[in-house]
Design a protein around this motif. Sequence first.
Motif, PDB file in Angstrom:
ATOM      1  N   MET A   1      40.168 -71.585  -7.287  1.00 33.48           N
ATOM      2  CA  MET A   1      40.863 -70.369  -6.851  1.00 33.48           C
ATOM      3  C   MET A   1      41.349 -69.591  -8.063  1.00 33.48           C
ATOM      4  SD  MET A   1      44.140 -69.970  -4.277  1.00 33.48           S
ATOM      5  CE  MET A   1      43.189 -70.310  -2.800  1.00 33.48           C
ATOM      6  N   GLU A   2      41.170 -68.285  -8.028  1.00 33.29           N
ATOM      7  CA  GLU A   2      41.608 -67.403  -9.111  1.00 33.29           C
ATOM      8  C   GLU A   2      42.649 -66.414  -8.595  1.00 33.29           C
ATOM      9  OE1 GLU A   2      38.050 -66.657 -12.345  1.00 33.29           O
ATOM     10  OE2 GLU A   2      38.072 -65.440 -10.525  1.00 33.29           O
ATOM     11  N   LEU A   3      43.561 -66.057  -9.479  1.00 34.93           N
ATOM     12  CA  LEU A   3      44.482 -64.956  -9.230  1.00 34.93           C
ATOM     13  C   LEU A   3      44.012 -63.791 -10.095  1.00 34.93           C
ATOM     14  CD1 LEU A   3      47.192 -63.960  -7.959  1.00 34.93           C
ATOM     15  CD2 LEU A   3      48.300 -64.734 -10.067  1.00 34.93           C
ATOM     16  N   ILE A   4      43.624 -62.705  -9.452  1.00 32.80           N
ATOM     17  CA  ILE A   4      43.061 -61.562 -10.176  1.00 32.80           C
ATOM     18  C   ILE A   4      43.982 -60.360  -9.987  1.00 32.80           C
ATOM     19  CG2 ILE A   4      41.095 -60.023 -10.441  1.00 32.80           C
ATOM     20  CD1 ILE A   4      39.321 -62.258  -9.352  1.00 32.80           C
ATOM     21  N   ILE A   5      44.518 -59.875 -11.087  1.00 31.35           N
ATOM     22  CA  ILE A   5      45.430 -58.730 -11.095  1.00 31.35           C
ATOM     23  C   ILE A   5      44.697 -57.562 -11.765  1.00 31.35           C
ATOM     24  CG2 ILE A   5      47.670 -57.880 -11.900  1.00 31.35           C
ATOM     25  CD1 ILE A   5      48.452 -60.905 -12.205  1.00 31.35           C
ATOM     26  N   LYS A   6      44.631 -56.426 -11.081  1.00 24.26           N
ATOM     27  CA  LYS A   6      43.903 -55.281 -11.622  1.00 24.26           C
ATOM     28  C   LYS A   6      44.777 -54.020 -11.585  1.00 24.26           C
ATOM     29  CE  LYS A   6      39.152 -56.723 -10.463  1.00 24.26           C
ATOM     30  NZ  LYS A   6      37.919 -56.335  -9.722  1.00 24.26           N
ATOM     31  N   ASN A   7      44.963 -53.447 -12.766  1.00 24.23           N
ATOM     32  CA  ASN A   7      45.570 -52.119 -12.911  1.00 24.23           C
ATOM     33  C   ASN A   7      46.894 -51.982 -12.164  1.00 24.23           C
ATOM     34  OD1 ASN A   7      42.242 -51.407 -12.326  1.00 24.23           O
ATOM     35  ND2 ASN A   7      43.122 -51.087 -14.353  1.00 24.23           N
ATOM     36  N   LEU A   8      47.747 -52.998 -12.304  1.00 25.86           N
ATOM     37  CA  LEU A   8      49.024 -53.008 -11.588  1.00 25.86           C
ATOM     38  C   LEU A   8      50.029 -52.107 -12.300  1.00 25.86           C
ATOM     39  CD1 LEU A   8      49.749 -54.622  -9.033  1.00 25.86           C
ATOM     40  CD2 LEU A   8      50.973 -56.231 -10.498  1.00 25.86           C
ATOM     41  N   ASP A   9      50.693 -51.255 -11.514  1.00 24.89           N
ATOM     42  CA  ASP A   9      51.645 -50.306 -12.076  1.00 24.89           C
ATOM     43  C   ASP A   9      52.902 -50.297 -11.209  1.00 24.89           C
ATOM     44  OD1 ASP A   9      50.971 -48.164 -14.372  1.00 24.89           O
ATOM     45  OD2 ASP A   9      52.567 -47.365 -13.099  1.00 24.89           O
ATOM     46  N   LYS A  10      54.064 -50.248 -11.873  1.00 24.09           N
ATOM     47  CA  LYS A  10      55.322 -50.222 -11.143  1.00 24.09           C
ATOM     48  C   LYS A  10      56.360 -49.427 -11.914  1.00 24.09           C
ATOM     49  CE  LYS A  10      58.558 -51.341  -8.163  1.00 24.09           C
ATOM     50  NZ  LYS A  10      58.523 -50.843  -6.755  1.00 24.09           N
ATOM     51  N   GLN A  11      56.933 -48.409 -11.229  1.00 21.57           N
ATOM     52  CA  GLN A  11      58.031 -47.636 -11.807  1.00 21.57           C
ATOM     53  C   GLN A  11      59.184 -47.649 -10.819  1.00 21.57           C
ATOM     54  OE1 GLN A  11      56.956 -43.816 -13.316  1.00 21.57           O
ATOM     55  NE2 GLN A  11      59.021 -43.266 -13.939  1.00 21.57           N
ATOM     56  N   TYR A  12      60.380 -47.972 -11.316  1.00 24.50           N
ATOM     57  CA  TYR A  12      61.551 -48.031 -10.452  1.00 24.50           C
ATOM     58  C   TYR A  12      62.167 -46.640 -10.279  1.00 24.50           C
ATOM     59  CZ  TYR A  12      61.256 -53.095 -11.039  1.00 24.50           C
ATOM     60  OH  TYR A  12      60.820 -54.402 -11.049  1.00 24.50           O
ATOM     61  N   GLY A  13      63.049 -46.546  -9.296  1.00 18.62           N
ATOM     62  CA  GLY A  13      63.673 -45.260  -8.985  1.00 18.62           C
ATOM     63  C   GLY A  13      64.526 -44.709 -10.105  1.00 18.62           C
ATOM     64  N   GLY A  15      63.680 -44.613 -13.110  1.00 16.14           N
ATOM     65  CA  GLY A  15      62.797 -44.105 -14.157  1.00 16.14           C
ATOM     66  C   GLY A  15      62.199 -45.165 -15.059  1.00 16.14           C
ATOM     67  N   VAL A  16      62.645 -46.413 -14.944  1.00 19.66           N
ATOM     68  CA  VAL A  16      62.099 -47.489 -15.772  1.00 19.66           C
ATOM     69  C   VAL A  16      60.679 -47.801 -15.330  1.00 19.66           C
ATOM     70  CG1 VAL A  16      62.305 -49.922 -16.418  1.00 19.66           C
ATOM     71  CG2 VAL A  16      64.360 -48.507 -16.233  1.00 19.66           C
ATOM     72  N   HIS A  17      59.743 -47.693 -16.281  1.00 20.40           N
ATOM     73  CA  HIS A  17      58.330 -47.980 -16.006  1.00 20.40           C
ATOM     74  C   HIS A  17      58.086 -49.439 -16.386  1.00 20.40           C
ATOM     75  CE1 HIS A  17      54.164 -45.857 -15.774  1.00 20.40           C
ATOM     76  NE2 HIS A  17      54.178 -47.015 -15.149  1.00 20.40           N
ATOM     77  N   ALA A  18      58.201 -50.334 -15.405  1.00 23.96           N
ATOM     78  CA  ALA A  18      58.226 -51.767 -15.680  1.00 23.96           C
ATOM     79  C   ALA A  18      56.853 -52.354 -15.946  1.00 23.96           C
ATOM     80  CB  ALA A  18      58.888 -52.502 -14.520  1.00 23.96           C
ATOM     81  N   LEU A  19      55.815 -51.833 -15.282  1.00 20.21           N
ATOM     82  CA  LEU A  19      54.453 -52.341 -15.439  1.00 20.21           C
ATOM     83  C   LEU A  19      53.509 -51.180 -15.680  1.00 20.21           C
ATOM     84  CD1 LEU A  19      54.384 -54.916 -12.469  1.00 20.21           C
ATOM     85  CD2 LEU A  19      54.789 -55.419 -14.891  1.00 20.21           C
ATOM     86  N   HIS A  20      52.706 -51.299 -16.744  1.00 20.43           N
ATOM     87  CA  HIS A  20      51.740 -50.265 -17.112  1.00 20.43           C
ATOM     88  C   HIS A  20      50.329 -50.835 -17.026  1.00 20.43           C
ATOM     89  CE1 HIS A  20      54.542 -47.260 -19.019  1.00 20.43           C
ATOM     90  NE2 HIS A  20      55.279 -48.340 -19.177  1.00 20.43           N
ATOM     91  N   ASP A  21      49.607 -50.541 -15.968  1.00 21.37           N
ATOM     92  CA  ASP A  21      48.176 -50.858 -15.904  1.00 21.37           C
ATOM     93  C   ASP A  21      47.892 -52.311 -16.286  1.00 21.37           C
ATOM     94  OD1 ASP A  21      45.553 -50.049 -15.337  1.00 21.37           O
ATOM     95  OD2 ASP A  21      45.127 -49.675 -17.454  1.00 21.37           O
ATOM     96  N   VAL A  22      48.627 -53.242 -15.679  1.00 18.33           N
ATOM     97  CA  VAL A  22      48.514 -54.667 -16.009  1.00 18.33           C
ATOM     98  C   VAL A  22      47.292 -55.275 -15.308  1.00 18.33           C
ATOM     99  CG1 VAL A  22      49.592 -56.938 -15.745  1.00 18.33           C
ATOM    100  CG2 VAL A  22      50.968 -54.959 -16.442  1.00 18.33           C
ATOM    101  N   SER A  23      46.412 -55.893 -16.093  1.00 21.58           N
ATOM    102  CA  SER A  23      45.243 -56.583 -15.557  1.00 21.58           C
ATOM    103  C   SER A  23      45.159 -57.977 -16.179  1.00 21.58           C
ATOM    104  CB  SER A  23      43.955 -55.809 -15.844  1.00 21.58           C
ATOM    105  OG  SER A  23      43.939 -54.562 -15.173  1.00 21.58           O
TER     106      SER A  23
END
Length: 290
Positions: A1-13, A15-23
Amino acid sequence: MELIIKNLDKQYGNGVHALHDVSLTINKGMFGLLGPNGAGKSSLMRTLATLQDADTGSVTLGDIDVLADKASVRKVLGYLPQEFGVYPRTSAVDLLDHLALLKGFESGADRKQMIEQLLVKVNLWEHRKKAVASYSGGMRQRFGIAQCLIGDPKLVIVDEPTAGLDPGERNRFYNILSEIGENIIVILSTHIVQDVRELCTQMAIMNHGRVLFSGKTDDALLEVRDKVWEKKVGKAELADYQQQYKVISNKLVGGQPLIHVFSEAAPGNGFDRAEENLEDVFFAKLNQLV
């Protein structure tokens, strides 16, 4: 089994940009997620643990869509956050029984057998009737691993698990993690380089929400092999050396700064070649030297 993360992005309300295009692609075994405080590790862990949504991107665990099918993820997930609360007067065996019931184990006999096995695994059987709130820090972390393993999970996430533990408890915790990491995916999120080096064959380095390196731990060391040099300098000289060389790190040894610098060729000036270590890779990546 693999965990595959592609282009994950998260910005909080705020303004903190916590995740930038995480793969990332994470296979069975121990995976170390290394980064300083504020690197985005906890944001990634909370997203994988279905505790928050991502703005964009995708995550799959085998054939499960992690972002869309949270109920299926939770059935195969074990999660140990950096801090977790307990009922103040509840014993370990009663709390595990309650958690197992919440996870859908309706048979009391099955729960009893599973709980005994888990408490023996984490070396807490002798303390099973004590309130978890009375446990030492190391005992509570071992209880946290026990609750992670309810239901035979396929993915276990542990967030900063050894912070504050004494060396003996750290070693006990290492041994437990190594054992469970032989058959499932275990993600260890930490800022402690030693944790990753001792436990993990796969790793990633994050900073400011971005992945700076992803791959095998040994491959990370290759990036600085024969390129790290060290020298003891006077405290008054430290600033000058930091201007002249690509200083990876400095630490006091016998009250005198020992500096590591990155250089493709021998820098001369009294520097000796240092045996590369994962801490050199970590700081070299953070300082954008490699």
